[in-house]
Design a protein around this motif. Structure first.
Motif, PDB file in Angstrom:
ATOM      1  N   GLY A  85       0.797  -1.216   0.000  1.00 59.20           N
ATOM      2  CA  GLY A  85       0.000   0.000   0.000  1.00 59.20           C
ATOM      3  C   GLY A  85       0.831   1.268   0.000  1.00 59.20           C
ATOM      4  N   ASP A  86       1.821   1.353   0.896  1.00 59.04           N
ATOM      5  CA  ASP A  86       2.631   2.565   0.979  1.00 59.04           C
ATOM      6  C   ASP A  86       3.431   2.785  -0.298  1.00 59.04           C
ATOM      7  N   ASN A  87       4.010   1.716  -0.849  1.00 61.42           N
ATOM      8  CA  ASN A  87       4.819   1.890  -2.063  1.00 61.42           C
ATOM      9  C   ASN A  87       3.972   2.260  -3.273  1.00 61.42           C
ATOM     10  N   LEU A  88       2.797   1.668  -3.407  1.00 61.71           N
ATOM     11  CA  LEU A  88       1.910   2.068  -4.502  1.00 61.71           C
ATOM     12  C   LEU A  88       1.523   3.537  -4.379  1.00 61.71           C
ATOM     13  N   ALA A  89       1.222   3.976  -3.167  1.00 59.20           N
ATOM     14  CA  ALA A  89       0.794   5.355  -2.954  1.00 59.20           C
ATOM     15  C   ALA A  89       1.922   6.340  -3.249  1.00 59.20           C
ATOM     16  N   ILE A  90       3.125   6.038  -2.773  1.00 61.23           N
ATOM     17  CA  ILE A  90       4.274   6.920  -3.022  1.00 61.23           C
ATOM     18  C   ILE A  90       4.530   7.050  -4.514  1.00 61.23           C
ATOM     19  N   GLN A  91       4.572   5.921  -5.200  1.00 58.93           N
ATOM     20  CA  GLN A  91       4.878   5.929  -6.636  1.00 58.93           C
ATOM     21  C   GLN A  91       3.834   6.692  -7.428  1.00 58.93           C
ATOM     22  N   GLN A  92       2.570   6.441  -7.154  1.00 59.03           N
ATOM     23  CA  GLN A  92       1.502   7.116  -7.884  1.00 59.03           C
ATOM     24  C   GLN A  92       1.577   8.624  -7.689  1.00 59.03           C
ATOM     25  N   SER A  93       1.782   9.055  -6.444  1.00 54.59           N
ATOM     26  CA  SER A  93       1.819  10.484  -6.154  1.00 54.59           C
ATOM     27  C   SER A  93       2.968  11.176  -6.866  1.00 54.59           C
ATOM     28  N   VAL A  94       4.159  10.598  -6.770  1.00 58.16           N
ATOM     29  CA  VAL A  94       5.343  11.255  -7.326  1.00 58.16           C
ATOM     30  C   VAL A  94       5.338  11.223  -8.846  1.00 58.16           C
ATOM     31  N   ILE A  95       5.024  10.081  -9.429  1.00 52.49           N
ATOM     32  CA  ILE A  95       5.045   9.966 -10.890  1.00 52.49           C
ATOM     33  C   ILE A  95       3.976  10.857 -11.520  1.00 52.49           C
ATOM     34  N   GLN A  96       2.790  10.909 -10.924  1.00 53.42           N
ATOM     35  CA  GLN A  96       1.735  11.769 -11.466  1.00 53.42           C
ATOM     36  C   GLN A  96       2.105  13.239 -11.329  1.00 53.42           C
ATOM     37  N   ALA A  97       2.669  13.629 -10.184  1.00 54.93           N
ATOM     38  CA  ALA A  97       3.068  15.025  -9.982  1.00 54.93           C
ATOM     39  C   ALA A  97       4.178  15.413 -10.957  1.00 54.93           C
ATOM     40  N   ALA A  98       5.100  14.482 -11.229  1.00 55.93           N
ATOM     41  CA  ALA A  98       6.171  14.751 -12.187  1.00 55.93           C
ATOM     42  C   ALA A  98       5.597  14.975 -13.581  1.00 55.93           C
ATOM     43  N   HIS A  99       4.614  14.164 -13.944  1.00 56.24           N
ATOM     44  CA  HIS A  99       3.943  14.352 -15.237  1.00 56.24           C
ATOM     45  C   HIS A  99       3.220  15.688 -15.300  1.00 56.24           C
ATOM     46  N   ASP A 100       2.464  15.998 -14.239  1.00 59.58           N
ATOM     47  CA  ASP A 100       1.653  17.220 -14.229  1.00 59.58           C
ATOM     48  C   ASP A 100       2.496  18.481 -14.326  1.00 59.58           C
ATOM     49  N   THR A 101       3.714  18.448 -13.790  1.00 60.89           N
ATOM     50  CA  THR A 101       4.547  19.657 -13.760  1.00 60.89           C
ATOM     51  C   THR A 101       5.654  19.642 -14.818  1.00 60.89           C
ATOM     52  N   GLY A 102       5.637  18.663 -15.704  1.00 62.96           N
ATOM     53  CA  GLY A 102       6.559  18.664 -16.831  1.00 62.96           C
ATOM     54  C   GLY A 102       8.018  18.423 -16.485  1.00 62.96           C
ATOM     55  N   VAL A 103       8.258  17.524 -15.546  1.00 58.10           N
ATOM     56  CA  VAL A 103       9.640  17.168 -15.197  1.00 58.10           C
ATOM     57  C   VAL A 103      10.368  16.629 -16.427  1.00 58.10           C
ATOM     58  N   ASN A 104      11.635  17.014 -16.595  1.00 55.99           N
ATOM     59  CA  ASN A 104      12.392  16.589 -17.773  1.00 55.99           C
ATOM     60  C   ASN A 104      12.631  15.077 -17.799  1.00 55.99           C
ATOM     61  N   ARG A 105      13.010  14.531 -16.645  1.00 55.34           N
ATOM     62  CA  ARG A 105      13.258  13.091 -16.576  1.00 55.34           C
ATOM     63  C   ARG A 105      13.019  12.623 -15.147  1.00 55.34           C
ATOM     64  N   LEU A 106      12.413  11.453 -15.031  1.00 52.48           N
ATOM     65  CA  LEU A 106      12.245  10.810 -13.736  1.00 52.48           C
ATOM     66  C   LEU A 106      12.919   9.455 -13.779  1.00 52.48           C
ATOM     67  N   LEU A 107      13.726   9.170 -12.757  1.00 54.35           N
ATOM     68  CA  LEU A 107      14.337   7.853 -12.594  1.00 54.35           C
ATOM     69  C   LEU A 107      13.657   7.171 -11.416  1.00 54.35           C
ATOM     70  N   PHE A 108      13.000   6.061 -11.683  1.00 52.55           N
ATOM     71  CA  PHE A 108      12.335   5.283 -10.647  1.00 52.55           C
ATOM     72  C   PHE A 108      13.234   4.126 -10.255  1.00 52.55           C
ATOM     73  N   LEU A 109      13.474   3.983  -8.955  1.00 56.91           N
ATOM     74  CA  LEU A 109      14.321   2.896  -8.468  1.00 56.91           C
ATOM     75  C   LEU A 109      13.460   1.749  -7.978  1.00 56.91           C
ATOM     76  N   GLY A 110      13.635   0.594  -8.612  1.00 57.71           N
ATOM     77  CA  GLY A 110      12.888  -0.594  -8.234  1.00 57.71           C
ATOM     78  C   GLY A 110      13.766  -1.561  -7.491  1.00 57.71           C
ATOM     79  N   SER A 111      13.611  -2.840  -7.785  1.00 59.55           N
ATOM     80  CA  SER A 111      14.386  -3.892  -7.124  1.00 59.55           C
ATOM     81  C   SER A 111      14.298  -5.147  -7.976  1.00 59.55           C
ATOM     82  N   THR A 112      15.353  -5.946  -7.949  1.00 60.53           N
ATOM     83  CA  THR A 112      15.337  -7.173  -8.748  1.00 60.53           C
ATOM     84  C   THR A 112      14.436  -8.251  -8.148  1.00 60.53           C
ATOM     85  N   CYS A 113      13.816  -7.972  -7.012  1.00 57.59           N
ATOM     86  CA  CYS A 113      12.824  -8.926  -6.482  1.00 57.59           C
ATOM     87  C   CYS A 113      11.571  -8.955  -7.356  1.00 57.59           C
ATOM     88  N   ILE A 114      11.486  -8.067  -8.342  1.00 60.44           N
ATOM     89  CA  ILE A 114      10.344  -8.059  -9.268  1.00 60.44           C
ATOM     90  C   ILE A 114      10.345  -9.282 -10.172  1.00 60.44           C
TER      91      ILE A 114
END
Length: 328
Positions: A85-114
């Motif tokens: 829950g917390d990770n989904l919420a953090i990711q959604q908030s930050v990625i959407q805000a980056a899109h809304d404000t026209g960020v040049n590039r976003l780097l999302f850090l995941g994990s190889t446990c995927i």
């Protein structure tokens, strides 16, 4: 768009964590001084409204999304709702805000446990979603998969420059040494140290490993990851997409070892001579996790910190924290 000016404003989300601190320091050392960070007390990234307001006020040019709820097998098993829950919420908030404000590039850090529990080794980015996950960390893994897919969707639908780095098991200064929440390397480092300290007469106390000790793991020093983040930020998007059309890059060292061999290396660094015991009632987790780093290799980046050297640096940091705690 790649990072072209040292004056560019870079928001490091999660800058107080082990990964975020390393990235912040590395960027500063590389000459990037216009860095922005907020503690979780100052900004709850699970709150989309607060996150959007922050982005509108600060207008970062680049974002490194290192903020996450993290932990080892025990923590994942004990708090599954928090991890997903917390990770989904953090990711959604930050990625959407980056899109809304026209960020040049976003780097999302995941994990190889995927990657699937029984993925072919070494694990390539193409193995994502090709089989069942390891049950002990599925909650965190599902959240990280969703974060990557959201970045991929933002690029596909809106042409946003959003990329994902999938680092292998991380360790280093600033790591979590709490035995209830830590990952395997810091946990074993602490166990070996405490076993050594518990028996000053030279007959060191035993250290207990979870499971058989036979699973193999790959370990990446956190400062190497920080260097990879800087490298990718400075690499033009077209170059990245040429080797990674989905925008995902594994980050690793290309070598692994068994948990038993890791324990032997840690014992050597710490100076612990006691026996190693196995609690086979505890899970082993994924049998092997070695990542294919050919995409990042092609771009021209490789890790350069040997495992022993990284463990020595991490142990030195841990001893410094122990000393500080005693002085307090």
């Amino acid at each position: 768009m790649n990072l072209t000016s040292e004056a560019a404003k870079i928001y490091v989300a999660g800058h107080r964590g082990m990964v975020g601190q390393a990235i912040w320091s590395h960027l500063e050392d590389a000459g990037y001084t216009n860095l922005v960070g907020r503690t979780s007390d100052e900004l709850d990234l699970r709150d989309p409204h607060a996150t959007r307001q922050f982005f509108k006020a600060e207008r970062p040019d680049f974002v490194v999304l290192a903020a996450a709820r993290v932990g080892g097998i025990l923590a994942n098993d004990r708090y599954p709702a928090d991890f997903i829950g917390d990770n989904l919420a953090i990711q959604q908030s930050v990625i959407q805000a980056a899109h809304d404000t026209g960020v040049n590039r976003l780097l999302f850090l995941g994990s190889t446990c995927i990657y699937p529990k029984h993925a072919s080794q070494p694990m390539s980015e193409d193995s994502l979603l090709s089989g069942p996950l390891e049950p002990t960390n599925q909650w965190y893994a599902v959240a990280k998969i969703a974060g990557h897919k959201l970045c991929e969707a933002m690029h596909r639908q809106h042409d946003d420059d959003m990329l994902t780095l999938m680092p292998t098991n991380l360790y280093g200064p600033g790591d979590d040494f709490n035995l209830e929440t830590s990952h395997v390397l810091p946990a074993l480092l602490r166990k070996a140290h405490e076993a050594k300290e518990a028996a000053p007469d030279g007959s060191d106390a035993p250290v207990t490993l979870w499971g058989s000790g036979e699973p193999k793991r790959e370990f990446l020093y956190v400062e190497d990851l920080a260097d990879a983040v800087r490298f990718v930020l400075e690499t033009h998007e077209d170059e990245v997409r040429d080797v990674a059309p989905d925008g995902m890059l594994n980050v690793g060292v290309g070598k692994d070892l068994s948990i038993n061999d890791l324990m032997a290396l840690i014992q050597d660094v710490v100076g612990h001579d006691g026996p190693v015991e196995h609690d086979r009632s505890k899970p082993d987790g994924t049998p092997r996790k070695l990542v294919d780093t050919s995409r990042l290799d092609t771009l021209g980046w490789t890790a350069d910190t040997p495992l022993r050297k990284g463990i020595e640096k991490t142990y030195d940091w841990y001893l410094e924290q122990e000393l500080l705690n005693v002085e307090r």
